[in-house]
Write a protein that holds these residues in place. Sequence first.
Motif, mmCIF file in Angstrom:
data_model
loop_
_atom_site.group_PDB
_atom_site.id
_atom_site.type_symbol
_atom_site.label_atom_id
_atom_site.label_comp_id
_atom_site.label_asym_id
_atom_site.label_seq_id
_atom_site.Cartn_x
_atom_site.Cartn_y
_atom_site.Cartn_z
ATOM 1 N N ALA A 5 67.900 68.337 -1.966
ATOM 2 C CA ALA A 5 68.864 67.273 -1.696
ATOM 3 C C ALA A 5 68.236 65.880 -1.752
ATOM 4 C CB ALA A 5 69.547 67.504 -0.359
ATOM 5 N N PRO A 6 67.056 65.640 -1.149
ATOM 6 C CA PRO A 6 66.490 64.286 -1.244
ATOM 7 C C PRO A 6 66.216 63.845 -2.680
ATOM 8 C CG PRO A 6 65.369 65.529 0.460
ATOM 9 C CD PRO A 6 66.260 66.489 -0.259
ATOM 10 N N VAL A 7 65.755 64.750 -3.503
ATOM 11 C CA VAL A 7 65.461 64.411 -4.900
ATOM 12 C C VAL A 7 66.747 64.095 -5.653
ATOM 13 C CG1 VAL A 7 64.505 65.277 -7.063
ATOM 14 C CG2 VAL A 7 63.398 65.853 -4.900
ATOM 15 N N PHE A 8 67.737 64.949 -5.518
ATOM 16 C CA PHE A 8 68.994 64.775 -6.249
ATOM 17 C C PHE A 8 69.756 63.538 -5.772
ATOM 18 C CE2 PHE A 8 73.540 65.726 -6.818
ATOM 19 C CZ PHE A 8 73.559 65.826 -8.198
ATOM 20 N N ILE A 9 69.855 63.355 -4.471
ATOM 21 C CA ILE A 9 70.608 62.220 -3.931
ATOM 22 C C ILE A 9 69.947 60.894 -4.288
ATOM 23 C CG2 ILE A 9 71.266 61.071 -1.774
ATOM 24 C CD1 ILE A 9 71.902 63.849 -0.681
ATOM 25 N N THR A 10 68.630 60.802 -4.171
ATOM 26 C CA THR A 10 67.963 59.548 -4.522
ATOM 27 C C THR A 10 68.045 59.258 -6.012
ATOM 28 O OG1 THR A 10 65.834 60.701 -4.567
ATOM 29 C CG2 THR A 10 66.395 59.511 -2.565
ATOM 30 N N LEU A 11 67.993 60.288 -6.855
ATOM 31 C CA LEU A 11 68.127 60.077 -8.291
ATOM 32 C C LEU A 11 69.513 59.549 -8.642
ATOM 33 C CD1 LEU A 11 67.009 60.446 -11.205
ATOM 34 C CD2 LEU A 11 68.054 62.702 -11.158
ATOM 35 N N VAL A 12 70.543 60.157 -8.099
ATOM 36 C CA VAL A 12 71.912 59.724 -8.387
ATOM 37 C C VAL A 12 72.163 58.321 -7.848
ATOM 38 C CG1 VAL A 12 74.335 60.187 -7.866
ATOM 39 C CG2 VAL A 12 72.841 62.054 -8.545
ATOM 40 N N LEU A 13 71.722 58.046 -6.625
ATOM 41 C CA LEU A 13 71.912 56.710 -6.065
ATOM 42 C C LEU A 13 71.115 55.658 -6.822
ATOM 43 C CD1 LEU A 13 71.931 57.354 -2.217
ATOM 44 C CD2 LEU A 13 73.845 56.676 -3.669
ATOM 45 N N PHE A 14 69.923 56.002 -7.290
ATOM 46 C CA PHE A 14 69.135 55.045 -8.068
ATOM 47 C C PHE A 14 69.850 54.673 -9.357
ATOM 48 C CE2 PHE A 14 65.905 53.977 -11.250
ATOM 49 C CZ PHE A 14 65.258 52.937 -10.603
ATOM 50 N N LEU A 50 71.558 48.513 0.029
ATOM 51 C CA LEU A 50 72.596 49.539 -0.155
ATOM 52 C C LEU A 50 71.977 50.910 -0.438
ATOM 53 C CD1 LEU A 50 75.257 47.673 -2.306
ATOM 54 C CD2 LEU A 50 75.485 48.450 0.059
ATOM 55 N N PHE A 51 70.940 50.933 -1.280
ATOM 56 C CA PHE A 51 70.259 52.188 -1.611
ATOM 57 C C PHE A 51 69.670 52.838 -0.364
ATOM 58 C CE2 PHE A 51 66.385 54.470 -2.829
ATOM 59 C CZ PHE A 51 66.906 55.391 -3.730
ATOM 60 N N PHE A 52 68.954 52.052 0.442
ATOM 61 C CA PHE A 52 68.357 52.573 1.671
ATOM 62 C C PHE A 52 69.428 53.055 2.640
ATOM 63 C CE2 PHE A 52 67.014 51.850 6.070
ATOM 64 C CZ PHE A 52 65.985 52.766 6.140
ATOM 65 N N THR A 53 70.506 52.290 2.777
ATOM 66 C CA THR A 53 71.581 52.644 3.700
ATOM 67 C C THR A 53 72.241 53.954 3.302
ATOM 68 O OG1 THR A 53 71.979 50.302 4.119
ATOM 69 C CG2 THR A 53 73.726 51.853 4.738
ATOM 70 N N PHE A 54 72.622 54.090 2.028
ATOM 71 C CA PHE A 54 73.279 55.320 1.575
ATOM 72 C C PHE A 54 72.343 56.521 1.629
ATOM 73 C CE2 PHE A 54 76.386 52.567 -0.884
ATOM 74 C CZ PHE A 54 77.403 52.772 0.032
ATOM 75 N N THR A 55 71.068 56.305 1.313
ATOM 76 C CA THR A 55 70.104 57.397 1.400
ATOM 77 C C THR A 55 69.952 57.867 2.843
ATOM 78 O OG1 THR A 55 68.903 56.522 -0.511
ATOM 79 C CG2 THR A 55 67.743 58.097 0.868
ATOM 80 N N ALA A 56 69.853 56.937 3.768
ATOM 81 C CA ALA A 56 69.735 57.306 5.181
ATOM 82 C C ALA A 56 70.989 58.014 5.679
ATOM 83 C CB ALA A 56 69.470 56.057 6.021
ATOM 84 N N ILE A 57 72.151 57.553 5.253
ATOM 85 C CA ILE A 57 73.395 58.194 5.684
ATOM 86 C C ILE A 57 73.464 59.621 5.176
ATOM 87 C CG2 ILE A 57 75.898 58.195 5.331
ATOM 88 C CD1 ILE A 57 75.772 55.128 5.499
ATOM 89 N N PHE A 58 73.194 59.825 3.895
ATOM 90 C CA PHE A 58 73.323 61.162 3.322
ATOM 91 C C PHE A 58 72.249 62.126 3.818
ATOM 92 C CE2 PHE A 58 75.719 59.126 -0.271
ATOM 93 C CZ PHE A 58 76.931 59.698 0.058
ATOM 94 N N LEU A 59 71.025 61.664 3.973
ATOM 95 C CA LEU A 59 69.933 62.576 4.313
ATOM 96 C C LEU A 59 69.726 62.752 5.807
ATOM 97 C CD1 LEU A 59 67.304 61.598 1.615
ATOM 98 C CD2 LEU A 59 68.981 63.454 1.582
#
Length: 70
Positions: A5-14, A50-59
């Motif tokens: 999940a961390p790899v996939f979510i950060t790739l999509v958000l990036f 925004l990237f940090f915020t969404f990553t923290a929310i999802f993970l």
Amino acid sequence: MQDWAPVFITLVLFILLSPGLLFQIPGKCRTIEFGNFHTSAVSILVHAILFFTFTAIFLIAVGVHMYLGS
């Protein structure tokens, strides 16, 4: 098993939050500009927040996990 999940979510958000690719906040003439392929230092800072915020929310807050394999 590994949590992907961390790899996939950060790739999509990036990809989605790259400034100027799909949208840019703040734009040069408007608050939000779509598909202009330009960027500025303020836009990079806003998109990084925004990237940090969404990553923290999802993970962390939601706790999304993806396990592949058996």
